[in-house]
Design a protein around this motif. Sequence first.
Motif, PDB file in Angstrom:
ATOM      1  N   LEU A  31     -22.654 -65.122 -26.114  1.00  0.00           N
ATOM      2  CA  LEU A  31     -22.424 -65.797 -27.389  1.00  0.00           C
ATOM      3  C   LEU A  31     -20.952 -66.132 -27.626  1.00  0.00           C
ATOM      4  CD1 LEU A  31     -24.693 -63.501 -29.606  1.00  0.00           C
ATOM      5  CD2 LEU A  31     -25.302 -65.735 -28.650  1.00  0.00           C
ATOM      6  N   GLY A  32     -20.050 -65.418 -26.948  1.00  0.00           N
ATOM      7  CA  GLY A  32     -18.622 -65.604 -27.175  1.00  0.00           C
ATOM      8  C   GLY A  32     -18.080 -64.572 -28.160  1.00  0.00           C
ATOM      9  N   ILE A  33     -16.764 -64.331 -28.114  1.00  0.00           N
ATOM     10  CA  ILE A  33     -16.191 -63.276 -28.954  1.00  0.00           C
ATOM     11  C   ILE A  33     -16.078 -63.699 -30.413  1.00  0.00           C
ATOM     12  CG2 ILE A  33     -14.921 -62.234 -27.043  1.00  0.00           C
ATOM     13  CD1 ILE A  33     -12.403 -63.570 -28.105  1.00  0.00           C
ATOM     14  N   ASP A  34     -16.220 -64.995 -30.710  1.00  0.00           N
ATOM     15  CA  ASP A  34     -16.139 -65.443 -32.108  1.00  0.00           C
ATOM     16  C   ASP A  34     -17.477 -65.356 -32.840  1.00  0.00           C
ATOM     17  OD1 ASP A  34     -13.513 -65.955 -31.654  1.00  0.00           O
ATOM     18  OD2 ASP A  34     -13.600 -68.104 -32.048  1.00  0.00           O
ATOM     19  N   HIS A  35     -18.554 -65.080 -32.121  1.00  0.00           N
ATOM     20  CA  HIS A  35     -19.869 -65.026 -32.765  1.00  0.00           C
ATOM     21  C   HIS A  35     -19.961 -63.793 -33.663  1.00  0.00           C
ATOM     22  CE1 HIS A  35     -24.249 -64.937 -33.269  1.00  0.00           C
ATOM     23  NE2 HIS A  35     -24.253 -66.194 -32.865  1.00  0.00           N
ATOM     24  N   GLN A  36     -20.608 -63.945 -34.803  1.00  0.00           N
ATOM     25  CA  GLN A  36     -20.683 -62.841 -35.762  1.00  0.00           C
ATOM     26  C   GLN A  36     -21.420 -61.630 -35.204  1.00  0.00           C
ATOM     27  OE1 GLN A  36     -19.017 -62.843 -38.772  1.00  0.00           O
ATOM     28  NE2 GLN A  36     -18.170 -64.715 -37.876  1.00  0.00           N
ATOM     29  N   ASP A  37     -22.388 -61.836 -34.330  1.00  0.00           N
ATOM     30  CA  ASP A  37     -23.074 -60.689 -33.728  1.00  0.00           C
ATOM     31  C   ASP A  37     -22.147 -59.913 -32.797  1.00  0.00           C
ATOM     32  OD1 ASP A  37     -25.337 -61.311 -35.100  1.00  0.00           O
ATOM     33  OD2 ASP A  37     -26.481 -62.037 -33.379  1.00  0.00           O
ATOM     34  N   THR A  38     -21.291 -60.618 -32.073  1.00  0.00           N
ATOM     35  CA  THR A  38     -20.317 -59.946 -31.213  1.00  0.00           C
ATOM     36  C   THR A  38     -19.336 -59.144 -32.058  1.00  0.00           C
ATOM     37  OG1 THR A  38     -20.490 -61.817 -29.678  1.00  0.00           O
ATOM     38  CG2 THR A  38     -18.677 -60.282 -29.331  1.00  0.00           C
ATOM     39  N   ILE A  39     -18.882 -59.735 -33.161  1.00  0.00           N
ATOM     40  CA  ILE A  39     -17.978 -59.029 -34.073  1.00  0.00           C
ATOM     41  C   ILE A  39     -18.654 -57.780 -34.631  1.00  0.00           C
ATOM     42  CG2 ILE A  39     -16.770 -59.234 -36.286  1.00  0.00           C
ATOM     43  CD1 ILE A  39     -16.449 -62.243 -35.593  1.00  0.00           C
ATOM     44  N   ASP A  84      -9.698 -58.440 -31.402  1.00  0.00           N
ATOM     45  CA  ASP A  84     -10.555 -59.594 -31.121  1.00  0.00           C
ATOM     46  C   ASP A  84     -11.364 -59.978 -32.357  1.00  0.00           C
ATOM     47  OD1 ASP A  84      -9.668 -59.853 -28.544  1.00  0.00           O
ATOM     48  OD2 ASP A  84     -11.386 -58.847 -27.612  1.00  0.00           O
ATOM     49  N   ALA A  85     -11.893 -58.966 -33.067  1.00  0.00           N
ATOM     50  CA  ALA A  85     -12.677 -59.252 -34.269  1.00  0.00           C
ATOM     51  C   ALA A  85     -11.802 -59.873 -35.348  1.00  0.00           C
ATOM     52  CB  ALA A  85     -13.319 -57.967 -34.780  1.00  0.00           C
ATOM     53  N   PHE A  86     -10.584 -59.344 -35.518  1.00  0.00           N
ATOM     54  CA  PHE A  86      -9.657 -59.879 -36.514  1.00  0.00           C
ATOM     55  C   PHE A  86      -9.336 -61.349 -36.227  1.00  0.00           C
ATOM     56  CE2 PHE A  86      -5.151 -60.799 -37.483  1.00  0.00           C
ATOM     57  CZ  PHE A  86      -5.204 -60.745 -38.868  1.00  0.00           C
ATOM     58  N   HIS A  87      -8.970 -61.657 -34.989  1.00  0.00           N
ATOM     59  CA  HIS A  87      -8.608 -63.034 -34.653  1.00  0.00           C
ATOM     60  C   HIS A  87      -9.822 -63.965 -34.716  1.00  0.00           C
ATOM     61  CE1 HIS A  87      -4.514 -62.076 -33.842  1.00  0.00           C
ATOM     62  NE2 HIS A  87      -4.789 -61.261 -32.832  1.00  0.00           N
ATOM     63  N   ALA A  88     -11.001 -63.439 -34.381  1.00  0.00           N
ATOM     64  CA  ALA A  88     -12.211 -64.259 -34.481  1.00  0.00           C
ATOM     65  C   ALA A  88     -12.485 -64.636 -35.933  1.00  0.00           C
ATOM     66  CB  ALA A  88     -13.402 -63.500 -33.897  1.00  0.00           C
ATOM     67  N   GLN A  89     -12.368 -63.681 -36.848  1.00  0.00           N
ATOM     68  CA  GLN A  89     -12.591 -63.982 -38.258  1.00  0.00           C
ATOM     69  C   GLN A  89     -11.467 -64.846 -38.830  1.00  0.00           C
ATOM     70  OE1 GLN A  89     -15.529 -63.604 -38.438  1.00  0.00           O
ATOM     71  NE2 GLN A  89     -16.077 -61.908 -39.777  1.00  0.00           N
ATOM     72  N   GLU A  90     -10.286 -64.679 -38.293  1.00  0.00           N
ATOM     73  CA  GLU A  90      -9.175 -65.536 -38.707  1.00  0.00           C
ATOM     74  C   GLU A  90      -9.450 -66.988 -38.337  1.00  0.00           C
ATOM     75  OE1 GLU A  90      -4.433 -64.622 -38.730  1.00  0.00           O
ATOM     76  OE2 GLU A  90      -5.415 -64.718 -36.761  1.00  0.00           O
ATOM     77  N   ARG A  91     -10.011 -67.192 -37.144  1.00  0.00           N
ATOM     78  CA  ARG A  91     -10.369 -68.559 -36.720  1.00  0.00           C
ATOM     79  C   ARG A  91     -11.528 -69.105 -37.550  1.00  0.00           C
ATOM     80  NH1 ARG A  91      -8.894 -66.273 -31.645  1.00  0.00           N
ATOM     81  NH2 ARG A  91     -11.000 -65.482 -31.269  1.00  0.00           N
ATOM     82  N   THR A  92     -12.407 -68.218 -37.988  1.00  0.00           N
ATOM     83  CA  THR A  92     -13.586 -68.660 -38.735  1.00  0.00           C
ATOM     84  C   THR A  92     -13.246 -68.946 -40.196  1.00  0.00           C
ATOM     85  OG1 THR A  92     -15.071 -67.401 -37.295  1.00  0.00           O
ATOM     86  CG2 THR A  92     -15.913 -68.010 -39.480  1.00  0.00           C
ATOM     87  N   TYR A  93     -12.482 -68.041 -40.832  1.00  0.00           N
ATOM     88  CA  TYR A  93     -12.255 -68.132 -42.276  1.00  0.00           C
ATOM     89  C   TYR A  93     -10.867 -68.613 -42.667  1.00  0.00           C
ATOM     90  CZ  TYR A  93     -16.567 -65.431 -42.793  1.00  0.00           C
ATOM     91  OH  TYR A  93     -17.864 -65.011 -42.755  1.00  0.00           O
ATOM     92  N   ALA A 141     -24.151 -53.623 -25.318  1.00  0.00           N
ATOM     93  CA  ALA A 141     -24.527 -54.689 -26.251  1.00  0.00           C
ATOM     94  C   ALA A 141     -23.360 -55.629 -26.503  1.00  0.00           C
ATOM     95  CB  ALA A 141     -25.020 -54.084 -27.562  1.00  0.00           C
ATOM     96  N   TYR A 142     -22.166 -55.044 -26.680  1.00  0.00           N
ATOM     97  CA  TYR A 142     -20.980 -55.879 -26.920  1.00  0.00           C
ATOM     98  C   TYR A 142     -20.713 -56.794 -25.734  1.00  0.00           C
ATOM     99  CZ  TYR A 142     -16.170 -57.309 -27.682  1.00  0.00           C
ATOM    100  OH  TYR A 142     -15.042 -58.070 -27.841  1.00  0.00           O
ATOM    101  N   ASP A 143     -20.757 -56.249 -24.521  1.00  0.00           N
ATOM    102  CA  ASP A 143     -20.502 -57.062 -23.328  1.00  0.00           C
ATOM    103  C   ASP A 143     -21.524 -58.196 -23.200  1.00  0.00           C
ATOM    104  OD1 ASP A 143     -18.377 -55.454 -22.752  1.00  0.00           O
ATOM    105  OD2 ASP A 143     -19.392 -54.301 -21.183  1.00  0.00           O
ATOM    106  N   LEU A 144     -22.795 -57.888 -23.467  1.00  0.00           N
ATOM    107  CA  LEU A 144     -23.828 -58.923 -23.390  1.00  0.00           C
ATOM    108  C   LEU A 144     -23.573 -60.022 -24.411  1.00  0.00           C
ATOM    109  CD1 LEU A 144     -27.069 -56.760 -22.930  1.00  0.00           C
ATOM    110  CD2 LEU A 144     -26.094 -58.347 -21.257  1.00  0.00           C
ATOM    111  N   ARG A 145     -23.279 -59.625 -25.635  1.00  0.00           N
ATOM    112  CA  ARG A 145     -23.062 -60.628 -26.683  1.00  0.00           C
ATOM    113  C   ARG A 145     -21.785 -61.435 -26.436  1.00  0.00           C
ATOM    114  NH1 ARG A 145     -25.028 -57.199 -32.089  1.00  0.00           N
ATOM    115  NH2 ARG A 145     -27.201 -57.912 -31.994  1.00  0.00           N
TER     116      ARG A 145
END
Length: 567
Positions: A238-246, A271-280, A230-234
């Motif tokens: 969707l990209g690693i910054d998408h909330q579903d991927t996180i 990856d999740a930490f940096h994605a949320q850092e970019r988002t928030y 599921a993670y690989d598909l998302r």
Amino acid sequence: MRGSAKVRRSGREILALFLLIASGVYGLGFWSLVTFDPDSAWTRYELLDESGRTARAAWHGSKAIALRLEDGLDGPETQNMQLIVAGAHDRAGDPDEAIRLYRAVLEGPMGEEMRPADEMAIVYRIADLHLTQGRVVEAASLAVRIVEAAGAGHVAHSRVPDAETALYTDYLDRLSTDLRGLLPPNDRRPPIAGETPDLLVAAENMTTLGAYYAARGTPPETAAGLLSTAYDLRASLLGIDHQDTIHSALLLGPVYERMGQVDKAVPLYLDAFHAQERTYGANHPVLSLYIRLLVSAYEEQGRMTEAEALNLHMRNIFSDAFGARRYAANQDRDRTADINRPVSEAFPLPASYKPDDLVAAGAEAIPLSKLPHLDEMKIRMASIDETTSMPASLSALLSQCEQPGEALSLRSGYRSYDTQAQLYRRAGPKGRVTPPGTSEHQLGLAADIDVNGRFMRASDRAYRCFEENAFRYGFILTYPQGNDYLGADDGFEPWHWRFVGPRTALLYREIGPLGKPQEFLAALPCYEERAMSGLFLSVEGRDVCLDTLASETTAQDDKAKGRGETG
């Protein structure tokens, strides 16, 4: 003589020819009957099936059904024939025809009127047949139907009868082995092809199913295979910054850790930490969840310098967001009102305990799953100050975390000692319900949350929102994965959130022992003292407060044994 012999021979030839023609006419007539007459075809099916010639019988059975449908005979009798013949194809090793007929039953009038247990038996059989053909996507979507039918799997509170829940759990356990073989949690997983919308649906189903297996605890390889797919598909779609991927990363990381593969969990958390850092942004409190996960993983790897740097970043975030003296006002009143009181077998409540500030949750703008007059639809007011109380905090948290397609509501709040005793008797030795006197519901500070009328699951998007934000409203998850408070393998309760007040919840997020909420509450004065003194870090990876608590508990046990107070 010769003429007589010729006549006899000619007569035999004529007779043989006649018999051959008669046989051909009979054969043609029989073939016509079993090919064009549904009753004859069905009779042929029954005769062949009785004689053990299952494959030939199944062919005639399918022919009989097709003829009946051509004649417009699609009622209950035909549906029953479809179910019988599907079983014949199943036994004969013809999975595709068996699947087609099983689906016809489920999608027809019989399926609409079928008992849930009978329906799930067919759903399980179709899923299993798909797995024999290596079709994981189809099998996962069907397995999710079984998960849905079982509710959240929490037997003591489920609306599904215990026997049915056990049956559905058995189906899912049986599917687990084949899923583990087809989706190994490594790079040898086969690629899944399809159109983007279909692949995203597949990822959603695998997330739900993987989270189910992760909550069950064993075997972790099945959960890891599903969640990593599921993670690989998302990530790819969707990209690693998408909330579903996180979300997939947060579900998969702990499974890898339980498998002893921390090296696979760390990149997911990063990856999740940096994605949320970019988002928030770099200083948002949401990042605290990912920092805690990374710190725990780094400490397990012995990477103490990196863990210390992240802890420093956490303190800076919290200082900016909540103030440098965020714990100075904590506390005596909270403890006096039992808001921070631990509750477990080690810290029981008396049978007479009942809070005196219960209020109807429905009157406080909190959506309910049950009738508003029930005791379970009450919670504590638990006022921390003029602006902060449990009802207001819960209402605000539910409003923030309600996601599209996920309606949130309160399923269970206050429970008396006697109510807990009844639930415990019903659960028996299954270990999924705490004994009376050891439930946070008796405090009136626990809230079980429903999503769309069933228990919240870790695969729900609302759950990730709770994980990220609940502490800001004063709530913590007190039955986390891997806990031993319930004495069961599946003691994880992603729906159970405990109000301890914003300051205590903040402290737990910042320096509390990950996954040990009751121990944290028991040692709360120690954590408060260290926080207000600026001693946030443990000593060489050891938690001083937990060590002190363990020493005090051992001393108390020794003292009790000295007085003869044994079990």
